[in-house]
Design an enzyme around this catalytic site. Structure first.
Site, PDB file in Angstrom:
ATOM      1  N   ASP A 197       0.852  -1.180   0.000  1.00  0.00           N
ATOM      2  CA  ASP A 197       0.000   0.000   0.000  1.00  0.00           C
ATOM      3  C   ASP A 197       0.894   1.237   0.000  1.00  0.00           C
ATOM      4  O   ASP A 197       1.728   1.398   0.894  1.00  0.00           O
ATOM      5  CB  ASP A 197      -0.863  -0.040   1.276  1.00  0.00           C
ATOM      6  N   HIS A 207     -11.122  -3.068   3.653  1.00  0.00           N
ATOM      7  CA  HIS A 207     -10.950  -2.619   5.032  1.00  0.00           C
ATOM      8  C   HIS A 207     -11.696  -1.311   5.331  1.00  0.00           C
ATOM      9  O   HIS A 207     -11.755  -0.901   6.484  1.00  0.00           O
ATOM     10  CB  HIS A 207      -9.461  -2.442   5.321  1.00  0.00           C
ATOM     11  N   ASP A 208     -12.218  -0.628   4.304  1.00  0.00           N
ATOM     12  CA  ASP A 208     -12.983   0.607   4.512  1.00  0.00           C
ATOM     13  C   ASP A 208     -14.484   0.365   4.404  1.00  0.00           C
ATOM     14  O   ASP A 208     -15.275   1.294   4.559  1.00  0.00           O
ATOM     15  CB  ASP A 208     -12.617   1.661   3.456  1.00  0.00           C
ATOM     16  N   ASP A 215      -3.087   4.616  -2.172  1.00  0.00           N
ATOM     17  CA  ASP A 215      -4.086   5.258  -1.327  1.00  0.00           C
ATOM     18  C   ASP A 215      -4.408   6.676  -1.810  1.00  0.00           C
ATOM     19  O   ASP A 215      -3.492   7.493  -1.993  1.00  0.00           O
ATOM     20  CB  ASP A 215      -3.503   5.324   0.094  1.00  0.00           C
ATOM     21  N   GLU A 241      -6.566   3.818  -5.652  1.00  0.00           N
ATOM     22  CA  GLU A 241      -7.831   3.952  -4.948  1.00  0.00           C
ATOM     23  C   GLU A 241      -8.480   5.189  -5.571  1.00  0.00           C
ATOM     24  O   GLU A 241      -8.020   6.302  -5.378  1.00  0.00           O
ATOM     25  CB  GLU A 241      -7.607   4.155  -3.450  1.00  0.00           C
TER      26      GLU A 241
HETATM   27  O1  TEU Z   1      -9.357   5.752   2.134  1.00  0.00           O
HETATM   28  C1  TEU Z   1      -9.653   6.942   1.499  1.00  0.00           C
HETATM   29  C2  TEU Z   1     -11.036   7.234   1.330  1.00  0.00           C
HETATM   30  O2  TEU Z   1     -11.502   7.565   0.254  1.00  0.00           O
HETATM   31  C3  TEU Z   1     -11.830   7.279   2.565  1.00  0.00           C
HETATM   32  O3  TEU Z   1     -12.665   8.375   2.474  1.00  0.00           O
HETATM   33  C4  TEU Z   1     -12.578   6.037   2.730  1.00  0.00           C
HETATM   34  O4  TEU Z   1     -13.421   5.897   1.647  1.00  0.00           O
HETATM   35  C5  TEU Z   1     -13.343   6.122   3.983  1.00  0.00           C
HETATM   36  O5  TEU Z   1     -12.814   5.124   4.758  1.00  0.00           O
HETATM   37  C6  TEU Z   1     -14.784   5.915   3.786  1.00  0.00           C
HETATM   38  O6  TEU Z   1     -15.441   5.860   4.991  1.00  0.00           O
HETATM   39  C7  TEU Z   1      -8.005   5.484   2.274  1.00  0.00           C
HETATM   40  C8  TEU Z   1      -7.769   4.219   3.054  1.00  0.00           C
HETATM   41  O7  TEU Z   1      -8.272   3.125   2.355  1.00  0.00           O
HETATM   42  C9  TEU Z   1      -8.375   4.376   4.420  1.00  0.00           C
HETATM   43  O8  TEU Z   1      -8.266   3.201   5.176  1.00  0.00           O
HETATM   44  C10 TEU Z   1      -7.631   5.511   5.098  1.00  0.00           C
HETATM   45  O9  TEU Z   1      -8.227   5.753   6.342  1.00  0.00           O
HETATM   46  C11 TEU Z   1      -7.639   6.775   4.270  1.00  0.00           C
HETATM   47  O10 TEU Z   1      -7.319   6.538   2.905  1.00  0.00           O
HETATM   48  C12 TEU Z   1      -6.610   7.734   4.784  1.00  0.00           C
HETATM   49  O11 TEU Z   1      -5.335   7.250   4.483  1.00  0.00           O
END
Ligand code: TEU
Length: 566
Positions: free
Chosen positions: A106, A342-343, A208, A267
Site C-alpha cells: 500500500d 478494510h474501509d 491510497d 484507490e
Molecule cells: O481511504 C480513502 C477514502 O476515500 C476514505 O474516504 C474512505 O473511503 C473512507 O474510509 C470511507 O469511509 C483510504 C484508506 O483506504 C483508508 O483506510 C484511510 O483511512 C484513508 O485513505 C486515509 O489514508
C-alpha cells in the site's frame, strides 16, 4: 472449456489475477500481543496458496504510530514494530514468491504521519529545508479557505501549529499531514522509496487516495455551492482534480513503475466514469487500474453519514453501475471489481444477507458475481468464509478513528447518536477489521493474547477449520470459483452483456469470447425468482452452482447462483 489463448490481445498477468487483500493487523498474531504480524502471515502462506489466488495486497505495514492503522506512515522504509522486522518482511516475500504469489503493498503518499521526520523538520521553522514538503498557510493571511478533513471532529482540513504561527493541510486527520507533491524533491523521495521496495522484489502498489495528491497551492475559496454545482455534490471530485495530477503520475510511471514488471492500482476516490481513462489507458503511461466508489456508495441515504436506506439498495441500480463500469473499459483500460475491503463493511452483510439461514448461500452468490465479471477481482480476506459484520452496540467497542470522531462530531452537534450507532452496525469500517476466524479455539485462533478488536462471536461455527472439512462450505466454493476463472480466460476477457435489465431480483449476463459463451444468473433475494434471459439452458452445461441441482427453467432458488456454458 479450456483456455484457448491464441486470439486474446493485451493479455497481462494483473488482468488475470485474483487479488486477495489481507488486513495484517487482524490476520494472524504469531507473537501473542493481540495484533496480527508478518510472522503470522508467513505461517498462513500455505492457506493463501490453497485458495488459488495469485496476488496478495497488504494494507500498510510501514512504521506508523497507528492513528489510522498504518495509513499514517512515519518511515516509508521501515516495518511497523507491531508487525515485525525487515527480516520478517524479506522472509515473507520469499515465502510468497516460492509459492508463486505476488505481493502488492500500500503506497500512502498523499500524506504521512505527523511523526515522520520530514514533518518534524517541516513544522520546526519556516526556513527549514523540509518546510515545502507539506502545505503551510501563514496565519498572518487570516484563516485558510475551507478544505475538508474527513477524520476531524470539526470537519476541517487545516490545523493551526503554534511553532511557526501557520496552518497545515490534512485531508484526513491532523495526524496525517498532506505531502506537497508540487515540490520536486518530495516527488523524488517518493519515487526512490518505491524503487527501494521494487528492488526488494515487491510486485506492485495499491495507491491510497492517489487522485488527491495534486493541489492548487493558491488555495482558492471553494464553497459548498461550487461543490454542488461543479463537482456533483462531493468534495472528493474536487480533491481529485488538482493541477498537474497526471504529470505527477506520468513522472511516477517513468521514474519507478515502468522500470519493473509490476502492477499499480489507484484507490479512485473522486474518479468518475468520465475521468477514469485519464488514469488507466495504456497509451497514457500512468497506472494500470483503479477502483471506483460508485458501487459501494449505493443504498446510503443522502445527507446522512453512511446510513442505509431502510428499503435497501436497488438491484436495478446496482446492475446499471457495474454494467456502466464494464462499458467504460470496453475499448481501453482495464477495470477492477470489489464488494468489500478494510474501509467497507463485510460484503455479505451489506450486499447479501447475514441471517444464519442465508449467510453462506448469499455469500457464495456474491463470490460468483465478483469472479465472473470482466475486471480484476479484489477479494477481501475473510469473505471466503462468509464472515459478517460484528455490529457493535457501543461506541467503546470501536477502534476506528472514523467512527470515533464521527460519533464526537454528531454528539457536538446534538445529533441522534442512536441513529448513528445503528447505521454503523451496517456501514462501520471496523466490521470488516475484526480478527480472522481460523478455528473454534479461544479468539478464533487469531491470538493467544487479547485481540486489539473484538472477535465476532460466530467464530465457533464460522471458521477455516470447520469449512476445510465441508465440501459445501463458502471456503471450498471460493476455491472452486477461483479455479474456474483461472481455467477459463473467457471469464477474464470475454465480452460482457447484461440481460433482463429491469428484473429487480436477478442479475443475469453473458460472457463471450472467440465463439464461446457463458451465462451467469444470480438471484439477489431470499425468495425464489425467475430469470427471463430468453436463453434456453436445457442443453447447457452447468459449470458451477451454489445449490446441488441447477435450474433448467430459469426458476432460481433463494440466492441461487449458476454459471452455464452455452
Ligand atoms: O481511504 C480513502 C477514502 O476515500 C476514505 O474516504 C474512505 O473511503 C473512507 O474510509 C470511507 O469511509 C483510504 C484508506 O483506504 C483508508 O483506510 C484511510 O483511512 C484513508 O485513505 C486515509 O489514508
Amino acid at each position: 472449456m479450456k483456455n484457448d489463448s491464441a486470439d486474446i490481445p493485451g493479455r497481462k498477468w494483473w488482468k488475470e489475477a485474483v487479488v486477495y487483500q489481507i488486513y495484517p493487523r487482524s490476520f494472524k498474531d504469531a507473537k501473542g500481543d493481540g495484533v496480527g504480524d508478518l510472522k503470522g502471515i508467513i505461517s498462513k502462506l500455505d492457506y493463501i496458496k490453497s485458495l488459488g489466488v495469485s496476488v496478495i495486497w497488504l494494507n500498510p505495514i510501514f512504521s506508523s504510530p497507528n492513528a489510522d492503522n498504518g495509513y499514517d506512515i512515519s518511515d516509508y522504509r521501515g516495518i511497523m514494530k507491531d508487525f515485525g522486522t525487515m527480516e520478517d518482511f524479506d522472509a515473507m516475500l520469499k515465502g510468497m514468491h516460492e509459492r508463486g504469489l505476488k505481493l502488492v503493498l500500500d503506497l500512502v503518499a498523499n500524506h504521512s504521519s505527523d511523526e515522520h521526520e520530514w514533518f518534524r523538520q517541516s513544522r520546526s521553522s519556516g526556513t527549514n529545508p523540509y518546510r515545502d514538503y507539506y502545505h503551510w498557510w501563514p496565519a498572518e493571511k487570516g484563516k485558510p479557505p475551507f478544505r475538508p478533513g474527513s477524520f476531524e471532529v470539526d470537519g476541517s482540513g487545516w490545523r493551526f501549529d503554534a511553532a511557526t504561527n501557520a496552518y497545515y493541510l490534512h485531508y484526513f486527520s491532523f495526524r496525517q499531514p498532506d505531502l506537497n507533491w508540487e515540490n520536486p524533491k518530495l516527488r523524488k523521495e517518493i519515487f526512490d522509496m518505491m524503487n527501494f521496495w521494487f528492488d526488494k522484489g515487491v510486485d506492485g502498489f495499491r495507491m491510497d487516495v492517489i487522485p488527491f495528491i495534486a493541489k492548487d497551492t493558491t488555495f482558492p475559496v471553494i464553497t459548498q455551492k461550487d461543490i454542488d454545482e461543479k463537482y456533483n455534490g462531493g468534495w472528493d471530485q474536487y480533491l481529485a482534480s488538482g493541477p498537474h495530477l497526471h504529470d505527477y503520475l506520468k513522472e511516477m510511471n517513468k521514474e519507478a513503475l515502468s522500470k519493473h514488471d509490476v502492477m499499480s492500482v489507484a484507490e479512485g476516490a473522486g474518479v468518475t466514469a468520465a475521468t477514469a481513462h485519464n488514469f488507466v489507458d495504456e497509451d497514457r503511461n500512468e497506472l494500470n487500474m483503479l477502483y471506483h466508489f460508485e458501487g459501494v456508495s449505493l443504498g446510503y441515504l443522502p445527507g446522512k453519514f453512511k446510513e442505509m436506506d431502510p428499503k435497501g439498495y436497488s438491484l436495478v441500480e446496482f446492475k446499471k453501475i457495474y454494467s456502466k463500469w464494464d462499458s467504460v473499459f470496453e475499448e481501453k483500460g482495464w477495470g477492477t471489481i470489489y464488494l468489500g475491503n478494510h474501509d467497507q463493511p463485510r460484503m455479505v452483510t451489506r450486499w447479501g444477507n447475514d441471517a444464519p439461514e442465508w449467510r453462506a448461500l448469499s455469500s457464495k452468490m456474491l463470490t460468483t458475481f465478483l469472479l465472473t465479471m470482466r475486471a480484476t477481482p479484489y477479494y477481501f480476506g475473510g469473505d471466503e468464509l462468509g464472515m459478517n459484520n460484528i455490529k457493535f452496540d457501543k461506541i467503546d467497542d470501536y477502534r476506528d478513528i472514523e467512527s470515533i470522531n464521527m460519533y464526537k462530531q454528531i454528539k457536538n452537534k446534538g445529533g441522534d447518536l442512536n441513529e448513528f450507532l445503528n447505521a454503523q452496525k451496517i456501514s462501520a469500517r471496523d466490521n470488516s477489521r475484526t480478527p480472522f476466524q481460523w478455528d473454534s479455539s479461544a479468539n478464533a485462533g487469531f491470538t493467544t493474547g487479547t485481540p486489539w478488536l473484538k472477535v465476532n462471536p460466530n467464530y465457533k461455527t464460522v471458521n477455516v477449520a470447520a469449512q476445510e472439512t465441508d465440501a459445501n462450505s463458502c471456503l471450498n466454493y471460493f476455491r472452486k470459483m477461483v479455479k474456474l476463472r483461472k481455467e477459463n480466460l473467457i471469464l477474464v476477457y470475454g465480452k460482457y452483456a447484461l440481460l433482463d435489465r429491469e428484473n429487480p431480483n436477478v442479475y443475469a449476463y453473458t460472457r463471450e469470447l472467440n465463439g464461446k459463451k457463458l451465462l451467469v444468473i444470480l438471484n439477489f433475494t431470499n425468495n425464489p425468482a425467475s430469470a427471463n434471459t430468453g436463453i434456453d439452458v436445457s442443453k447447457a452445461k452447468v459449470l458451477i452452482d451454489n445449490y446441488a441441482d441447477a435450474p433448467v427453467n430459469g426458476q432460481l432458488k433463494p440466492y441461487e447462483a449458476v454459471v452455464y456454458e452455452l
